[in-house]
Design a protein around this motif. Structure first.
Motif, PDB file in Angstrom:
ATOM      1  N   GLY A 104       0.949  -0.866   0.580  1.00 22.02           N
ATOM      2  CA  GLY A 104       0.173   0.589  -0.230  1.00 22.02           C
ATOM      3  C   GLY A 104       0.887   1.076  -0.231  1.00 22.02           C
ATOM      4  O   GLY A 104       2.120   1.389   0.018  1.00 22.02           O
TER       5      GLY A 104
ATOM      6  N   GLN B 251      -3.380   2.641   0.767  1.00 19.10           N
ATOM      7  CA  GLN B 251      -4.443   2.350  -0.131  1.00 19.10           C
ATOM      8  C   GLN B 251      -4.305   4.200  -0.757  1.00 19.10           C
ATOM      9  O   GLN B 251      -4.139   5.186  -0.101  1.00 19.10           O
ATOM     10  CB  GLN B 251      -5.819   3.224   1.034  1.00 19.10           C
ATOM     11  N   LYS B 252      -4.836   4.312  -1.761  1.00 16.08           N
ATOM     12  CA  LYS B 252      -5.331   5.254  -3.034  1.00 16.08           C
ATOM     13  C   LYS B 252      -3.882   6.041  -3.130  1.00 16.08           C
ATOM     14  O   LYS B 252      -4.271   6.983  -4.139  1.00 16.08           O
ATOM     15  CB  LYS B 252      -6.088   6.295  -2.379  1.00 16.08           C
TER      16      LYS B 252
ATOM     17  N   GLU C  58      -7.923  -8.692  -2.814  1.00 16.28           N
ATOM     18  CA  GLU C  58      -7.166  -7.961  -1.913  1.00 16.28           C
ATOM     19  C   GLU C  58      -6.830  -9.380  -1.449  1.00 16.28           C
ATOM     20  O   GLU C  58      -8.266 -10.367  -0.045  1.00 16.28           O
ATOM     21  CB  GLU C  58      -7.201  -6.872  -0.871  1.00 16.28           C
TER      22      GLU C  58
ATOM     23  N   THR D 286      -2.144  -6.212  -1.132  1.00 22.30           N
ATOM     24  CA  THR D 286      -3.596  -5.950   0.319  1.00 22.30           C
ATOM     25  C   THR D 286      -2.837  -4.197   0.387  1.00 22.30           C
ATOM     26  O   THR D 286      -1.673  -3.853   1.203  1.00 22.30           O
ATOM     27  CB  THR D 286      -3.722  -6.734   0.940  1.00 22.30           C
ATOM     28  N   ALA D 287      -3.732  -3.479   0.650  1.00 20.89           N
ATOM     29  CA  ALA D 287      -2.960  -1.746   0.342  1.00 20.89           C
ATOM     30  C   ALA D 287      -3.003  -1.071   1.823  1.00 20.89           C
ATOM     31  O   ALA D 287      -2.869   0.118   1.816  1.00 20.89           O
ATOM     32  CB  ALA D 287      -4.025  -1.093  -0.633  1.00 20.89           C
ATOM     33  N   ASN D 288      -3.979  -2.217   2.580  1.00 19.84           N
ATOM     34  CA  ASN D 288      -3.793  -1.262   3.707  1.00 19.84           C
ATOM     35  C   ASN D 288      -3.214  -2.069   5.027  1.00 19.84           C
ATOM     36  O   ASN D 288      -2.709  -1.806   6.299  1.00 19.84           O
ATOM     37  CB  ASN D 288      -5.029  -1.643   4.612  1.00 19.84           C
TER      38      ASN D 288
ATOM     39  N   TRP E 285      -8.597   9.391   0.031  1.00 14.29           N
ATOM     40  CA  TRP E 285      -9.514   8.120   0.296  1.00 14.29           C
ATOM     41  C   TRP E 285     -10.889   9.290   0.456  1.00 14.29           C
ATOM     42  O   TRP E 285     -12.180   8.650   1.190  1.00 14.29           O
ATOM     43  CB  TRP E 285      -8.412   8.109   1.835  1.00 14.29           C
TER      44      TRP E 285
END
Ligand SMILES: Nc1ncnc2c1ncn2[C@@H]1O[C@H](COP(=O)(O)OS(=O)(=O)O)[C@@H](OP(=O)(O)O)[C@H]1O
Length: 360
Positions: free
Chosen positions: A87, A89-90, A118, A152-154, A194
């Motif tokens: 990650g 995220q975003k 994910e 997995t972005a988080n 986000w």
């Protein structure tokens, strides 16, 4: 005291235990008591609450453990990722994954239902499914797949992920094969993206409060508590120095690849070609200049598959009102300390410094 698992269920464990007890009875004044395992575990976990969460290891990583496995369990077909996009995220992580998968020697996990493709494993909802489940998601990997990637972005900002991930995938610190990739975007853009993501999902807080209002609330404000979760999800992943530092507790810098998310968005060809070199992937039969194409209507690069241009779904690169100058400067001030810490950390470990960070 210890328990049998510490001996890997070795057959000698019973013998060792028995004689250990006899020894203690004979040579010490310790008052040995039998306590039900459940009571004992309660006592133990009251004292060491951080150990309540189980940690899954790779049962095939250690020769001694492999020898003790039941005959029905085999390690022959174990396929595990050697590249994790963590990650945050975003920042373009989905595009990065889709670009990587164009390479003939790269594959990734099967689609996971309900997890937006994910795995959400290390520190996520699927962790309880254990090692068996995790490794079964990569069974389709073939021998020519030099890189097996999971994204997995988080993972990036989840405080437990580096420990859980390194325990299973990097158990031997001499194994430098596993690589971790994080995309480093301007945290202001990331936070705003986000917020817009949640707004487009009709999140009740994001639709009720403007970003200006959300980010300027202070503790004590009557609406502070109810809006805090969204605010934290917007802001906290952007504390890059803190998060990268935690990854560095578990992985040496040589196993971590940091990518400038802005450069990736503007010129992915160059970034991806360099990545192939960093990952030791063959470049003689593949390059990104002929596999990516800029799509003006989208505003970013998309993949070319069998002559057809394929962009990511509508949820990536949505159109929304650009961030206002005043909010950008407010958030720049908010992140200034974090960004300075990041700059220091990147210089200390000789990582490349992304262009957007040079002003700090
Ligand atoms: N080539 C390409 N294709 C598609 N999207 C691209 C690309 N490069 C960068 N981006 C930007 O990536 C943002 C989404 O990031 P992620 O994929 O990491 O999002 S997610 O956390 O997995 O949901 C998304 O951000 P927003 O535009 O703010 O939605 C995209 O603009």
């Amino acid at each position: 005291m210890t328990h049998q698992q510490n001996y890997g269920h070795d057959r000698l464990a019973h013998y060792t235990f028995h004689n250990e007890v006899l020894f203690l009875k004979c040579w010490t004044n310790l008052n040995l008591k039998w306590v039900e395992p459940e009571k004992l575990s309660q006592l133990y976990f009251n004292r060491f609450p951080q150990e309540q969460n189980m940690i899954h290891l790779n049962r095939c990583a250690d020769d001694r453990h492999r020898k003790m496995l039941s005959v029905n369990v085999t390690c022959d077909n174990i396929k595990l990722p050697n590249l994790i996009i963590v990650g945050p995220q975003k920042t373009g992580t989905s595009a990065l994954l889709s670009f990587l998968k164009l390479h003939p020697n790269v594959t990734s996990n099967l689609n996971v239902e309900g997890s937006f493709e994910e795995m959400q494993f290390f520190g996520g909802t699927n962790y309880k499914k254990g090692f068996e489940w995790y490794q079964s998601q990569f069974l389709q990997a073939a021998d020519n797949h030099q890189i097996i990637v999971e994204k997995t972005a988080n993972y990036f900002d989840n405080p437990v992920t580096p420990h859980l991930l390194s325990s299973m995938l990097n158990p031997d610190s001499k194994n430098h094969e596993l690589k971790i990739i994080a995309m480093i975007a301007d945290p202001v853009d990331r936070a705003y993206s986000w917020y817009q993501h949640m707004r487009s999902h009709n999140d009740s807080i994001a639709t009720k409060y403007s970003p200006e209002k959300l980010f300027s609330m202070l503790p004590g404000d009557p609406e502070y508590e109810v809006t805090n979760r969204l605010r934290q999800r917007c802001l906290k992943p952007g504390f890059y120095a803190e998060h990268v530092d935690r990854w560095l507790d578990y992985f040496p810098p040589s196993q971590i690849i940091l990518i400038d998310a802005k450069a990736f968005r503007l010129n992915p060809t160059q970034i991806m070609d360099q990545l192939l070199i960093d990952l030791n992937l063959p470049t003689s039969n593949f390059n990104y200049a002929t596999n990516l194409r800029y799509v003006p209507e989208k505003g970013f690069y998309c993949t070319i598959k069998k002559g057809k241009t394929k962009c990511l779904g509508a949820s990536k690169g949505r159109k929304y009102i650009p961030i206002s100058d005043s909010l950008r400067s407010q958030l720049n001030s908010y992140y200034a300390g974090h960004n300075r810490a990041l700059l220091k950390l990147l210089n200390r470990y000789k990582f490349n410094v992304p262009g957007w960070l040079l002003n700090f």
